[in-house]
Design an enzyme around this catalytic site. Structure first.
Site, PDB file in Angstrom:
ATOM      1  CE  LYS A 251      -3.949   1.953   2.588  1.00 61.48           C
ATOM      2  NZ  LYS A 251      -4.869   1.737   3.731  1.00 61.48           N
TER       3      LYS A 251
ATOM      4  CB  SER B  65      -8.289   0.669   5.567  1.00 65.30           C
ATOM      5  OG  SER B  65      -8.992   1.872   5.438  1.00 65.30           O
TER       6      SER B  65
ATOM      7  CB  SER C 253      -8.143   3.684   2.791  1.00 67.37           C
ATOM      8  OG  SER C 253      -7.283   3.088   3.741  1.00 67.37           O
TER       9      SER C 253
HETATM   10  N1  GLN Z   1     -13.197   4.232   6.513  1.00 66.69           N
HETATM   11  C1  GLN Z   1     -12.485   4.550   7.704  1.00 66.69           C
HETATM   12  C2  GLN Z   1     -12.020   5.988   7.669  1.00 66.69           C
HETATM   13  O1  GLN Z   1     -12.213   6.609   6.683  1.00 66.69           O
HETATM   14  C3  GLN Z   1     -11.317   3.618   7.892  1.00 66.69           C
HETATM   15  C4  GLN Z   1     -10.151   3.948   7.055  1.00 66.69           C
HETATM   16  C5  GLN Z   1      -8.940   3.122   7.388  1.00 66.69           C
HETATM   17  O2  GLN Z   1      -9.048   2.075   8.035  1.00 66.69           O
HETATM   18  N2  GLN Z   1      -7.778   3.637   7.015  1.00 66.69           N
HETATM   19  O3  GLN Z   1     -11.480   6.495   8.626  1.00 66.69           O
END
Ligand code: GLN
Length: 482
Positions: free
Chosen positions: A74, A173, A149
């Site tokens: 990532k 994410s 994400s």
């Molecule tokens: N959807 C969640 C957020 O926007 C989790 C994102 C993540 O785990 N990086 O904070």
């Protein structure tokens, strides 16, 4: 391309026997990226030269079952000499001078790094649409999001553009994109995998973990990346037995809690059906299902979004256009330099979260919002503690629905935040969480079941997932391997 139907462990075994070479697999990955990534947009950057030189210089690497198997990383995990952008204009040209600990470990294990996978900007989002480098598409339906994400990581594995990948999980994410894309994702116990070199979003919640075709691959990747690291002050100094060797597939006598709050209104009927069927499969394998209650569920979204944005506003204050990152030009004063660099360098969602985080931390509101959220977090941890006295694990959906259409969430942030309801409590409590493909909805889109356990039960949780995947075929069917 047929080569890429195999799991990481199968490829590792073929490489070890000399039937194929690491370069063969790495080549196949780049050919698949070439063929498919115009549509999927899973990658931000490729590191072809580095990967091929790693693939042909394996002798120095430690022997392990994944030696020679390529992996995608990532783009919020630092790679020395390879751009790490966090999918943001702010870091579009940032080349880290060091490797994250997990990247050092991948290299030491002989896993070539093929490239950096796309994501929501600074990991803030649930759809991978806020990337400065364009939205990622779901390989099962290119009109839908892959989740986020770590959407690039999950989409790359699902599309056969990566054998396996590392993602990060602050509020879901890893698990949610894995579920939307029909692959397996694992968020380890907080502190089990070093965060050194992971660009911080919300430091008390962030955790790196694997996304792969199955649980066995996730366990093998955990063997590579887990462990204490003195460079991360929150890294836990505990012994890690081999996660792969812990996979026995025995669920007899285990108690799996089924929280009623996670199967109520607002959860898609197909999702409920598939996840409950998954629970029934565990029962048929010898586990006992126990209805449980999680009274805190209605508080988890505000608690998470207060804590995550508060930490983000502090973490992202380092991007001021001075030391590194985007710097606005035609500037007259230092104040303008900060304001313009940040205004132009960050996207709308990131700016909104910095503002929200600064607000909940500001004097006069700190006690009412931030401190209160910390208190609720303690209660969530305590309530999970009570439930785990009676259960070895809990099962519930990863997300209330399957992957939405591209664009649908961009106009409605609140419904996107609400869709994180089942993943964020796990981060607030620092627990391990596994996302397992368990079915498809009436439109053929993948559904994920989530198994979570008490802190430190990572090996047992992976073993539960392994048992399901030994008894069923859905993860193979979704990967085109059935
Ligand atoms: N959807 C969640 C957020 O926007 C989790 C994102 C993540 O785990 N990086 O904070």
């Amino acid at each position: 391309m047929e080569l890429l139907k195999h799991t990481a462990l199968e490829l590792g075994a073929m490489i070890a026997k000399g039937e194929i070479s690491s370069a063969d697999v790495t080549d196949a990955v780049f050919a698949a990226i070439e063929a498919k990534d115009k549509d999927v947009n899973a990658y931000i950057g490729l590191s072809e030269e580095l990967a091929m030189s790693q693939a042909s210089a394996l002798d120095a690497a430690a022997d392990g079952p994944l030696k020679g198997v390529p992996i995608a990383v990532k783009d919020n995990i630092c790679t020395k000499g390879v751009k790490t952008t966090c999918a943001s204009k702010m870091l579009a040209d940032f080349v880290p001078p060091f490797d994250a600990t997990v990247v050092e470990k991948l290299k030491a294990a002989g896993m070539p790094i093929v490239g950096k996978v796309n994501m929501d900007e600074f990991a803030m989002g649930s759809t991978s649409e806020t990337s400065y480098f364009g939205a990622v598409k779901n390989p099962h339906d290119l009109t839908r999001v892959p989740g986020g994400s770590s959407g690039g990581a999950a989409a790359a594995v699902a599309a056969g553009e990566a054998v396996c990948a590392l993602g990060s999980d602050t509020g879901g994410s890893i698990r949610q994109p894995a579920s939307y894309c029909g692959v397996t994702g694992f968020k380890p116990t907080y502190g089990y995998v070093s965060r050194y070199g992971l660009v911080a979003y919300a430091s008390s919640l962030d955790q790196i973990g694997p996304i792969a075709k199955d649980v066995a691959d996730c366990a093998a990747i955990m063997d590579v990346i887990a462990g204490h690291d003195g460079r991360d002050s929150t890294s836990l100094n505990v012994g890690h037995k081999s996660y792969l060797a812990s996979l026995k597939g025995d669920v007899k006598g285990k108690t799996i809690g089924v929280p009623e709050e996670c199967f109520g209104d607002g959860v898609d009927e197909d999702v409920k059906r598939a996840v409950l069927e998954c629970a029934k499969t565990y029962e048929s394998l010898g586990a006992r299902l126990l209805p449980v209650k999680l009274d805190f569920m209605q508080s988890v979204i505000p608690t998470y979004y207060i804590i995550a944005t508060a930490e983000a506003s502090s973490n992202l204050s380092r991007y001021d256009g001075v030391k590194y990152g985007f710097r606005a030009d035609k500037i007259n004063s230092v104040d303008d330099l900060y304001a313009e660099s940040r205004s132009q360098g960050f996207g709308a969602e990131v700016k909104m979260r910095i503002l929200l985080g600064a607000f909940v931390l500001s004097s006069g509101y700190y006690d009412a919002y931030y401190k209160k959220a910390l208190n609720v977090r303690d209660r969530i941890i305590a309530e999970f503690g009570e439930v785990f006295k009676r259960c070895d694990a809990l099962i519930f959906p990863v997300a209330p629905s399957t992957a939405p259409k591209l664009g649908a969430s961009l106009s409605d942030s609140m419904s996107m935040y609400l869709s994180d309801i089942f993943t964020v409590p796990v981060n607030l409590a620092g627990l391990p969480g596994l996302s397992l493909p368990c079915g498809v909805d009436r439109g053929g889109m993948p559904i994920g079941a989530q198994l979570i356990g008490a802190r430190g039960t990572d090996a047992a949780l992976l073993d539960l997932g392994f048992a399901y995947q030994q008894a069923t075929n859905i993860h193979r069917a979704l990967a085109g391997r059935a």
